[in-house]
Design an enzyme around this catalytic site. Structure first.
Site, PDB file in Angstrom:
ATOM      1  CD  GLU A  73      -4.452  -8.772   4.676  1.00 46.99           C
ATOM      2  OE1 GLU A  73      -4.632  -7.674   4.955  1.00 46.99           O
ATOM      3  OE2 GLU A  73      -3.741  -9.148   3.844  1.00 46.99           O
ATOM      4  CG  ASP A  88      -7.908  -5.429   3.797  1.00 49.02           C
ATOM      5  OD1 ASP A  88      -8.657  -4.934   2.978  1.00 49.02           O
ATOM      6  OD2 ASP A  88      -6.536  -5.044   3.650  1.00 49.02           O
ATOM      7  CG  HIS A 148      -2.050  -1.047   0.990  1.00 47.44           C
ATOM      8  ND1 HIS A 148      -2.856  -1.097  -0.091  1.00 47.44           N
ATOM      9  CD2 HIS A 148      -2.649  -1.831   2.026  1.00 47.44           C
ATOM     10  CE1 HIS A 148      -3.799  -1.970   0.360  1.00 47.44           C
ATOM     11  NE2 HIS A 148      -3.597  -2.407   1.439  1.00 47.44           N
TER      12      HIS A 148
END
Length: 251
Positions: A146, A172, A46
């Site tokens: 997640e 998530d 990310h």
């Protein structure tokens, strides 16, 4: 031999705290490395880091005792190997949902016969001629749990050889459960899912970890038994300080 100080702390039953690096700025990595934090995690999933800037960040950390780690963009043999070749002593692998996913991640991080990592390395040669003698023991491999599927498979995932622990992605996980990430702190279902992963780590002798957005959250997670903990990020600290300044300057 290079000792992974963060892994040593966790194996001794202590928490290890880290900061995530997202800005893609090696100068920031150098500054953060001097804070005394246990590890820095360069975010290739990310964050704004690519391979070249990740190498530069690892170089910037080299003069400090901080442990260089990286989150790989995805569970990919070549991507994982490249990060290790450039000097990562810890790898975080996102979206590991099955034991097969976990085996692929663990195998990619260690040389045969333990794993399947390809022989050969680049910048990691700076660790010395004995690098291949100790890296399989010193590398820390954390799989991200997640999703609902990953929670259901947590026992099997964490039983897999080559996986040292996990790093829960709480936001998530919330999305996978139909919960907005902002509301996860108020959800008993979310807490129960996290506790289930924590228990799976204990049952399999693996190190439990989780993303924490701040030092305060990381300390709360440590109280629950988590050991591998991020405690904020470079961009989070920068914006937090800047916004606090604006509140004082501009009523």
């Amino acid at each position: 031999m290079k000792i992974n100080g963060a892994k040593a702390k966790m194996l001794a039953g202590q928490p290890a705290y880290g900061y995530a690096l997202a800005l893609g700025a090696p100068l920031v990595a150098e500054a953060m490395a001097g804070t005394g934090i246990d590890f820095l995690m360069v975010d290739n999933q990310h964050g704004s880091y690519g391979l070249e800037s990740t190498i530069a960040a690892f170089m910037a950390m080299a003069s400090s005792p901080v442990v260089p780690m990286a989150r790989v963009a995805r569970n990919d043999f070549t991507m994982i190997g490249r990060l290790l070749d450039e000097g990562a002593l810890g790898i975080v692998v996102p979206f590991v949902n099955t034991p097969e996913d976990a085996k692929a991640a663990g195998d990619a991080c260690r040389f045969p016969p333990t794993g399947t990592r390809s022989w050969g390395y680049g910048r990691a040669a700076r660790y010395g001629d004995d690098y291949t003698d100790w890296i399989d023991d010193q590398v820390f491999v954390a799989v991200q749990i997640e999703t609902v599927q990953a929670v259901e498979n947590a026992e099997a995932i964490l039983a897999m050889p080559g996986v040292d622990g996990c790093w829960i992605g709480p936001s998530d996980l919330a999305l996978s459960m139909g919960i907005h990430p902002r509301d996860r702190g108020n959800s008993d279902r979310h807490r129960q899912a996290v506790d289930r992963v924590l228990e799976a780590c204990r049952n399999n002798g693996k190190i439990p970890g989780s993303a924490g957005g701040s030092p305060e959250e990381a300390l709360e997670l440590a109280e629950r038994g988590f050991q591998f903990l991020t405690s904020g990020s470079d961009i989070g600290f920068m914006l937090g300080g800047a916004l606090a300044g604006v509140k004082r300057l501009i009523p």
